[in-house]
Each structure stands twice: as structure tokens, then as C-alpha cells.
Design an enzyme around this catalytic site. Sequence first.
Site, PDB file in Angstrom:
ATOM      1  N   HIS A 149       0.815  -1.240   0.000  1.00 35.38           N
ATOM      2  CA  HIS A 149       0.000   0.000   0.000  1.00 35.38           C
ATOM      3  C   HIS A 149       0.843   1.282   0.000  1.00 35.38           C
ATOM      4  O   HIS A 149       0.305   2.363  -0.271  1.00 35.38           O
ATOM      5  CB  HIS A 149      -0.918   0.043   1.221  1.00 35.38           C
TER       6      HIS A 149
HETATM    7 ZN   LIG Z   1      -4.136  -6.882   3.179  1.00 36.80          ZN
END
Ligand SMILES: [Zn+2]
Length: 402
Positions: free
Chosen positions: A140
Site C-alpha cells: 500500500h
Molecule cells: Zn491486506
Amino acid sequence: MTSPSATGRCDLTVFWDERLTSYDFGPGHPMNPVRVELTIALAREFGLLDAPDVRVSEFDAADDKLLRLVHDEAYIAAVRHAGETGLPEPAHGLGTDDNPVFLGMHDASALVAGASVAGAKAVWTGGTGHAVNVSGGLHHALAGAASGFCVYNDPAIAIAWLLENGAERVAYVDADVHHGDGVQAAFYDDPRVLTISLHETPRTLFPGTGFPNESGGPGAEGTAVNVALPPGTGDALWLRAFDAVVPALLRAFQPQILVTQHGADAHALDPLAHLVLTVDGQRTAAERLHRLAHEVAGGRWLATGGGGYELVQVVPRTWTHLIAEAAGRPIPPDTATPEHWREFVRGRVDEIAPRRMTDGHPTVEFHPWSEGMDPANPVDQAVLATRRAVFPEHGLDPMLDL
Ligand SMILES: [Zn+2]
Ligand SMILES: [Zn+2]
């Protein structure tokens, strides 16, 4: 386990040392490094780390030059400053509930990135057939901000290193329950990198991206692939979706190396998401990716961990299966977990460890796409949306069987 047409070596280097447990957001945070500690302990009890053709290798932390392949200089400076002072850097996502600041944050995060880069380097230069970094997969992290428990995006940095060192086609497959948004963003406009993410639909889960129509920027159309699965998807339908999308695209793209992210948070017991896979389904996914690495990428395979917040019942078994698979020594699912390991778990976290390496479905049966689709099934609808969005860009017919 390799098919007759498969190519490449089947030896493994595990990039691990105890310092990797310093990636620790502190008490109460879901991503507790005990999960990798218990994983390595389990793999060690099975003798995987001492097996022939398996090495455990040291590595250096990623330096600023490597980090800058993906991250902004100002962000790296902010991470360093936060890690030295303990103070938040709100402009860079540091000091939130998801990404609390901890002392030594830069060093710990650069170590995780260094392990994945070392894996990429070892595979690319022929030092090993396969490489695994269970502490990696921090997919992320964005160019200028921490996000979703991820500070430096180790898979993206490893891929960027490969591109810097002559790779022309790299494929990334992300099995984490969350969209691999940071890796997708890093290469959205780059036709040399195919990113494929299978995840719970962004309608119900962080980070809110990963719809099928996110399919690559100008000049890179079709090289971002998103399969957005409905809550409640289990092993059989997850594998059906995988089978309907991943092999055909990898065969068409012909990567020189395969990078995979094995977040274990699609499991039914995971506290943060709503898919209902089992350890058996996750093991089957690793097996398929291993086979594909040999079929399409000459056996060059870098595998990372990722999310996974059921720290004791799920993550250690799923990633031990991953290590075993990559070592060419898959553990029969019905195998008991070693008693020593169960005792260690009890002493370490005061919890009863799982007794077997299976969740009770050693062979996961599923209906392949080639047997036909059901327009009323939401998983089939998701698969079809993905195939329609990207297959034509690869010369594939979304409506045809594989
Ligand atoms: Zn995850
Ligand atoms: Zn192999």
C-alpha cells in the site's frame, strides 16, 4: 511438481534475519511481527530452512538510492525524521492509527525493502531460482505517503530495481485481500510491468480502489488488472476467478520474472476483511503461482508475505506452506504441526496453536471457467468485468474459454 514443459531451477533462498521483527507499530496494532517470528519458527521445525537447495541469506537495508526508485525524497526524509523523533508527519501519512510512528521506523522499513531487493537481485542474476521474503509485501505504500501499515513499498522497489537492471517485462500477482494499490500506482503508466490484484471489492474494503476499469495509463493499457471479489468469496470461487484471469494474462505477457504477494488476510478468520478462504485455498494459490513461474518466467520467482492479521491460527501455516512450495518440498496438508512449535507458540503468545497444516479441505475442488459461467453469480460477474476490461489489450477474447 513441475510440468514437463516447465523450465528453470527449483532452489530457494529465504531472505530473513531477526532484525526484520523490528518492523513493529507497537502494542495493539494488528500487524504484530510475532506473525513472521512464528512463521520462521514453524518453517524451521519442518526442517525447511536446512533442506538441500534451500539457503537463508543475509541482506543489506535498502539505501536512499534504492528507496528513491519509488519514493519521493521528501517522504524518505519525513520517515527518517519521524523514526528519530517519534513525532508525526501528517502530510506523509505518518502518525495515524494505521501508521503510527515508531522509533527506528526508517531503518526497520528499509530492512524489509532491502530483503525484497536482495531477493529480486538473487533471482535476476541467477544466484537462486526462487526467493522468499515473508516480512515483505508492503503493497500500500505510496510514492509520498505511508498507507495501510506500509511505509516503504518493497515489492515496487524490487520491481523498479529489476527494470533498472535490464528487465523488460515483470509480472506482479497480488493475492492479498486488499487491493495492491501502491504497486499498481508505481507502474500504472509503465507497459513493462503487469500488475494483477485479486481482492475484496473496494466497495466494502480499504483502500477503496481496485475496480476493473483501473486498467493502466496511456501507453500501458491492460497492464493493470483488478479482480474485485464480493464479500463471502471462498476457496472454490477465489480459485475459479484466479484461473479465469491469471494464467491467460501471464502466458500472453510472457514476463521474464514473476513477483508475487501472498497476503494471508483473505482467510475466513482474518479480523480485517470479509473473504472466507482457508489455509488450503491459500496453499493452492501458492502452488499455482509456483507452477506459473516455471511455465511463463523460466522459474524466476520472488514471493513476499503481505497482510494477515490472524497472527497464530493462519499466517504461520500459510507462509510455511509458501516456503515449502518454493523449496519444492510441499507439506502434505494433513501433516500435524510439530509439537515443539506448538509448545513454542503457547509460551510465546499464550495461545493454543493449530494442530494440523490443513483447515480440513486438503484438495480444493473448483469449477474451471471453461466449464461455463453463471451470469447470476457475483463472482462470475466480477471475473467477466475484469476480462472485458483487459483481455482485448492482450489479444485475448473475454468471452472465450482459456
Ligand atoms: Zn491486506
Ligand atoms: Zn520451482
